[in-house]
Design a protein around this motif. Sequence first.
Motif, short mmCIF file in Angstrom:
data_model
loop_
_atom_site.label_atom_id
_atom_site.label_comp_id
_atom_site.label_asym_id
_atom_site.label_seq_id
_atom_site.Cartn_x
_atom_site.Cartn_y
_atom_site.Cartn_z
N GLN A 50 -67.24 74.01 108.04
CA GLN A 50 -69.23 73.82 109.12
C GLN A 50 -67.70 75.10 110.30
O GLN A 50 -67.12 75.11 110.40
N MET A 92 -80.00 78.80 100.44
CA MET A 92 -80.18 77.63 99.39
C MET A 92 -81.17 77.83 98.63
O MET A 92 -81.85 78.86 98.68
N GLY A 108 -70.22 77.33 102.25
CA GLY A 108 -70.63 76.52 102.71
C GLY A 108 -70.66 74.84 102.58
O GLY A 108 -71.45 74.44 103.31
N PHE A 159 -79.15 80.92 106.72
CA PHE A 159 -78.81 79.80 105.08
C PHE A 159 -79.46 80.04 104.20
O PHE A 159 -80.64 80.26 104.24
N TYR A 187 -73.49 83.65 108.27
CA TYR A 187 -74.10 83.31 106.93
C TYR A 187 -73.22 82.15 105.52
O TYR A 187 -71.93 82.67 105.97
N GLN A 188 -73.89 81.53 105.17
CA GLN A 188 -73.28 81.04 103.94
C GLN A 188 -74.86 80.65 103.02
O GLN A 188 -75.92 81.06 103.21
N ALA A 189 -74.02 80.45 101.88
CA ALA A 189 -75.03 79.76 101.39
C ALA A 189 -74.49 79.41 99.85
O ALA A 189 -73.36 78.46 99.82
N TYR A 217 -77.02 83.18 112.93
CA TYR A 217 -76.64 82.36 112.20
C TYR A 217 -78.00 82.73 110.91
O TYR A 217 -79.07 82.24 110.92
N PRO A 227 -74.44 72.01 109.38
CA PRO A 227 -74.63 72.74 110.47
C PRO A 227 -73.56 73.16 111.24
O PRO A 227 -72.72 72.40 111.43
N TYR A 246 -74.59 70.79 103.04
CA TYR A 246 -74.88 72.09 104.11
C TYR A 246 -74.38 71.45 105.24
O TYR A 246 -74.99 70.58 105.53
#
Length: 79
Positions: free
Chosen positions: A65, A32, A62, A30, A6-8, A28, A18, A16
């Motif tokens: 990649q 935002m 974030g 995300f 996970y990312q933020a 996955y 992907p 971002y």
Amino acid sequence: MKIIVYQAIFGGRDAYYPPSFISDGVHYAFFMGQGGCMDAKKFKIMPHLYFGEYDISVWMDGNFQLTGDIKQVVKRFMN
């Protein structure tokens, strides 16, 4: 073993990117928003509140990649 990556990104600080490699069986997520960068911290430091059903959660900044199989990375560092 259930894995989530996970990312933020909040506040428009980063772009971002992907994942360019999707591992079979890995989920996955995300997040935002328009808030400040501190809003992203709650996802980073409290994954148990959002991903309690997963055995392993992997935080990625974030602006990174994912380009390879995250299962290999997890395997390497969990042994």
